[in-house]
Structures are given as structure tokens and as C-alpha cells.
Design an enzyme around this catalytic site. Sequence first.
Site, short mmCIF file in Angstrom:
data_model
loop_
_atom_site.label_atom_id
_atom_site.label_comp_id
_atom_site.label_asym_id
_atom_site.label_seq_id
_atom_site.Cartn_x
_atom_site.Cartn_y
_atom_site.Cartn_z
N ASN A 136 0.75 -1.49 0.18
CA ASN A 136 -0.02 -0.09 -0.07
C ASN A 136 0.85 1.29 -0.13
O ASN A 136 0.31 2.40 0.25
CB ASN A 136 -0.78 -0.05 1.34
CG ASN A 136 -0.20 0.01 2.47
OD1 ASN A 136 0.95 0.01 2.63
ND2 ASN A 136 -0.91 -0.22 3.49
N HIS A 138 3.60 1.70 2.06
CA HIS A 138 4.05 2.03 3.19
C HIS A 138 5.65 1.85 3.09
O HIS A 138 6.33 1.14 2.30
CB HIS A 138 3.44 1.47 4.47
CG HIS A 138 3.72 -0.09 4.69
ND1 HIS A 138 2.92 -1.20 4.76
CD2 HIS A 138 5.28 -0.69 4.62
CE1 HIS A 138 3.46 -2.23 5.08
NE2 HIS A 138 4.75 -2.06 4.97
N GLU A 143 2.04 3.72 7.64
CA GLU A 143 0.88 3.31 6.68
C GLU A 143 0.24 4.43 6.20
O GLU A 143 0.50 5.61 6.61
CB GLU A 143 -0.29 2.69 7.61
CG GLU A 143 0.42 1.32 8.26
CD GLU A 143 0.14 0.01 7.30
OE1 GLU A 143 0.54 0.29 5.99
OE2 GLU A 143 -0.10 -1.13 7.94
C1 GLP Z 1 6.73 -4.83 6.02
C2 GLP Z 1 8.02 -4.02 6.81
C3 GLP Z 1 8.46 -3.12 5.68
C4 GLP Z 1 8.80 -3.55 4.28
C5 GLP Z 1 7.62 -4.24 4.02
C6 GLP Z 1 7.39 -4.77 2.55
O1 GLP Z 1 5.69 -4.51 6.45
N1 GLP Z 1 7.67 -3.26 7.91
O2 GLP Z 1 9.59 -2.49 6.15
O3 GLP Z 1 9.32 -2.84 3.30
O4 GLP Z 1 7.02 -5.34 4.81
O5 GLP Z 1 7.86 -6.29 2.80
P1 GLP Z 1 8.34 -7.16 1.67
O6 GLP Z 1 9.38 -6.71 1.05
O7 GLP Z 1 8.41 -8.55 2.15
O8 GLP Z 1 7.22 -7.08 0.41
#
Ligand code: GLP
Length: 241
Positions: A136, A138, A143
Amino acid sequence: MKICRTKDYKDLSRKAANIIRAQVIMKPDCILGLATGSSPVGTYEKLIEWYKKGDLDFSKVTSINLDEYKGLQPDNSQSYRYFMNTNFFDHINIEKSNTFVPDGLETDSEKACRDYDKIIENCNGVDLQLLGLGHNGHIGFNEPSDVFPSGTHCVDLTPSTINANKRFFDSEADVPRQAYTMGIRSIMLAKKIVVVVSGREKAEILKKVVCGPITPQVPASVLQLHGDVTIVADEAALSQL
Ligand code: GLP
């Protein structure tokens, strides 16, 4: 924003790791802002490989992580402290006492956030901040919201994030509902930012981050205002750009 287009995840990991390698070589006592999630895992693997070959020395490096689930023990296999230890710190010569992650066990949210902001302040500025990108938009656990949060704060995770992160837990019910995260201001104060983005499922949000309006509804869009951001993304993630 600079975009570094890579063939695939392996190529992405090598290129992102190369940027961090250069940082550590140029400034051995640098402050690295680090991230969790699946996206940076390959980057950490490359750095470990180069450390083992003798090409890198982390003994003077300090690290500050973006975020931590509230309520998880550091040795819980889903905590971000555990993630960092097992995916990176345990395999290199960084001093564990120089690695910082928000204290997920502190139940007083205000105290946890204040303490972490002090740690960030005492470090005197992050040299290089590594980021992943949430589905989303973030960054850390900032968020989508009506404002860009400034310092470390406690967030209620959105259903989209709980859903995305449930793959690491036994069930969705086990995913903590809250987390402590560094704020947008702290992230933006880093001298250099590297964002790793992989896969077609991130293509749409990556397009919004790079080309869309700057809005707290897409937290990572704020990176358009930073002077030194490199997005290292594979072809699948860049397919809509
Ligand atoms: C989590 C972490 C983020 C990360 C995001 C994306 O929510 N808090 O810091 O960037 O996941 O994760 P992924 O790389 O597994 O898609």
C-alpha cells in the site's frame, strides 16, 4: 529519484548490496538504516558473502532498524530483531551492541518511541537508509494516513499489511496489530536512500510512488522530495513505468 533497472531479484540484490558496500568502504564507521521484509534478504546475503571473502568490515558500523512489532519477544522468530540477527547480524562482524531495533516489549508506546528517537538523535544522522516498499506504499510501518508522521510512533497496522505479512506467521490471528516505526521525517533525514522493489505485485504501487502526487495516502511518494534516492527495482516491478 534515480531508478536502477535490474533483470531480476538476484541482479537487484547484487546492485543494492553494491551501493551499501561502497558506503561501508568509503565510511567504515557509517550509520546504516536497515529494513526487514523479503525484499532486502538477497541484499543481506550478498553483503554476507562479500564479508566472508574479506571484502567488507562491519566492525565500526552502527545500524538502526526501521520498525518492530509491538509485543513480540526479540527471540520470537517473527520479530524484526530476530529477522535481523538471523538474516544479517549473526553472519558479519558488526557489534551487536551497535545494532538498534525499537523495543517491541516496551508496553508504554510513548516511552518506546521517545527512547528510539533518542537513539536516532544520538547517532547523528543516518548515512544510508535501505527501504522496502509495502503493497500500500508504506515505508517502515508508516501506513497510508492523512499526515506524514514525523518521529517514531506506534501504528495500528492496516488490513492490507496484516494480510501481506500473514505469510510469515502460522495464521493471520498471530500477526501483531500494532508496531513501532521510525517516522517519515527520520527517514527523510538520511543522507542517501536506497529502495529495493521486486515483483509484478509491486508494479502499480511503484508507479504511484514515482509518478503520482506526493500524498501521505502513499507514504513512499514523499521520497520524491529527497535529494538522493535510488530505487533498485527489477523489470517486473518496473513493468508499469
Ligand atoms: C513490512 C515492513 C516494511 C517492508 C514491507 C514490505 O511491512 N515493515 O519495512 O518494506 O513489509 O515487505 P516485502 O519486502 O516482504 O514485500
